[in-house]
Design an enzyme around this catalytic site. Structure first.
Site, PDB file in Angstrom:
ATOM      1  N   GLN A  11       5.411   4.608  -1.705  1.00  0.00           N
ATOM      2  CA  GLN A  11       4.379   4.918  -2.759  1.00  0.00           C
ATOM      3  C   GLN A  11       5.302   5.535  -3.802  1.00  0.00           C
ATOM      4  OE1 GLN A  11       1.215   6.881  -0.903  1.00  0.00           O
ATOM      5  NE2 GLN A  11       0.409   7.544  -2.507  1.00  0.00           N
ATOM      6  N   SER A  89       9.012   5.472   4.290  1.00  0.00           N
ATOM      7  CA  SER A  89       7.506   6.015   4.540  1.00  0.00           C
ATOM      8  C   SER A  89       6.623   4.839   4.768  1.00  0.00           C
ATOM      9  CB  SER A  89       7.062   6.861   3.341  1.00  0.00           C
ATOM     10  OG  SER A  89       5.654   7.544   3.531  1.00  0.00           O
ATOM     11  N   LEU A  90       5.734   4.523   3.810  1.00  0.00           N
ATOM     12  CA  LEU A  90       4.718   3.371   3.761  1.00  0.00           C
ATOM     13  C   LEU A  90       5.700   2.029   4.019  1.00  0.00           C
ATOM     14  CD1 LEU A  90       2.555   1.358   2.943  1.00  0.00           C
ATOM     15  CD2 LEU A  90       3.549   1.912   0.749  1.00  0.00           C
ATOM     16  N   ARG A 114      -4.355   3.929   6.766  1.00  0.00           N
ATOM     17  CA  ARG A 114      -3.337   4.974   6.575  1.00  0.00           C
ATOM     18  C   ARG A 114      -3.426   5.874   5.269  1.00  0.00           C
ATOM     19  NH1 ARG A 114       2.072   5.551   4.473  1.00  0.00           N
ATOM     20  NH2 ARG A 114       3.505   6.621   5.670  1.00  0.00           N
ATOM     21  N   HIS A 198       3.776  14.136   4.685  1.00  0.00           N
ATOM     22  CA  HIS A 198       5.151  14.243   5.547  1.00  0.00           C
ATOM     23  C   HIS A 198       5.097  15.865   5.806  1.00  0.00           C
ATOM     24  CE1 HIS A 198       6.272  10.291   5.784  1.00  0.00           C
ATOM     25  NE2 HIS A 198       6.147  10.257   4.531  1.00  0.00           N
ATOM     26  N   GLN A 247       5.662   9.772  12.306  1.00  0.00           N
ATOM     27  CA  GLN A 247       6.034   9.770  10.876  1.00  0.00           C
ATOM     28  C   GLN A 247       5.070  10.390   9.659  1.00  0.00           C
ATOM     29  OE1 GLN A 247       4.877   7.068   7.947  1.00  0.00           O
ATOM     30  NE2 GLN A 247       7.093   5.792   7.944  1.00  0.00           N
TER      31      GLN A 247
END
Length: 304
Positions: A11, A89-90, A114, A198, A247
């Protein structure tokens, strides 16, 4: 013989007009983008190609948009064969699709779920992120621990040496920012985001995602994907699924991931997707390795 790895952005790398030139130049890209629109029941391609920037910035659209751009590029590349992948991440979802651990059609729905769950968690448990530049990670972790008396706060991204993102409640992050500033950080800057990604404030998103993960078929990956949570390679489907679950509330160990990949012999990296964020991070982690970016159709042309 160089050892190649694909890296996939997360992101923040989105831009209005993303993947439009892929759509205009490739029948395969058109098919995949239309499939994504149909799977989501949303005109995602319109948001990607035409904006507004405001709409594209909404987590529930940002995440599938970046994922889609990345996996379309990866599927168009014919002549580069990676031996491993990682995603920020993503981006870990994009990496897993490139490694055949999740099918594209299932993954786009998972990524949207998500994004929606994270956006909702940000509304239900408001929080923020802040970038801390110029302090060692152990020091930032120490300050986060100290600031925890004021509210939830922890390290969310270990991006590159001296570049860390912290995440948590408004009061916790504010206190940690003050401590980092007085502790000698060069830059302390709050980031405009829709939630405390996170961090434990994403627990409701994690719970929601678990249901979606359990309904999604996973497969052993055809090459290792280095996971954000552990910074280590994984190929086994159940472990992959569990690490995607963990995660959501765990830090992204990006610096460690790249260091481990280099230690494992990888010396040529390709950022696959919008923007140049990961190229910058890799250069800061190790200026000696080769790093290339593939974002536009003109970048992908030489690898068709």
């Amino acid at each position: 013989m160089s050892k190649k790895a694909f890296l996939f952005p997360g992101q923040g790398s989105q831009y209005v007009g993303m993947a439009k030139d892929l759509y205009d130049n490739s029948v395969e890209a058109v098919e995949m983008i239309k499939t994504a629109d149909d799977a989501l029941g949303v005109n995602l391609s319109y948001i990607m190609f035409n904006g507004s920037e405001e709409q594209l910035k909404q987590t529930e659209f940002t995440q599938p948009a970046i994922f889609l751009h990345s996996v379309v590029l990866a599927s168009l590349i014919r002549t580069l064969q990676p031996k491993a992948a990682a995603g920020h991440s993503l981006g870990e979802y994009s990496a897993l699709v490139s490694a055949n651990a999740i099918q594209f059609y299932d993954a786009i729905k998972l990524v949207r779920a998500r994004g929606k769950a994270m956006q909702q968690a940000g509304i239900d448990n408001p929080g923020t992120l802040a970038a801390i530049v110029g302090l060692e990670s152990a020091k930032v972790e120490e300050f986060c621990k100290e600031a925890s008396s004021e509210g939830v706060v922890q390290c969310a991204n270990f991006n590159s040496p001296g570049q860390i993102v912290i995440s948590g409640s408004l009061t916790g992050v504010k206190k940690a920012m003050e401590l980092c500033k007085s502790g000698g950080a060069k830059i302390v800057k709050e980031l405009v985001v829709s939630g405390a990604f996170h961090s434990p404030l994403m627990q409701s998103a994690k719970d929601s995602l678990l249901k979606d993960l359990n309904e999604t078929p996973f497969y052993d990956s055809r090459f290792p994907v280095y996971a954000n949570v552990t910074a280590k390679p994984v190929t086994q489907k159940d472990e992959i699924k569990n690490l995607l679950y963990e995660q959501v509330t765990s830090p992204v160990r990006w610096e460690e991931t790249i260091v481990n990949m280099i230690a494992d012999g990888f010396d040529e990296f390709y950022e696959i997707g919008p923007g140049k964020v990961l190229q910058g991070l890799v250069k800061r982690i190790n200026p000696d390795v080769k790093i290339f970016g593939i974002d536009k159709f003109k970048d992908v042309e030489e690898y068709l």
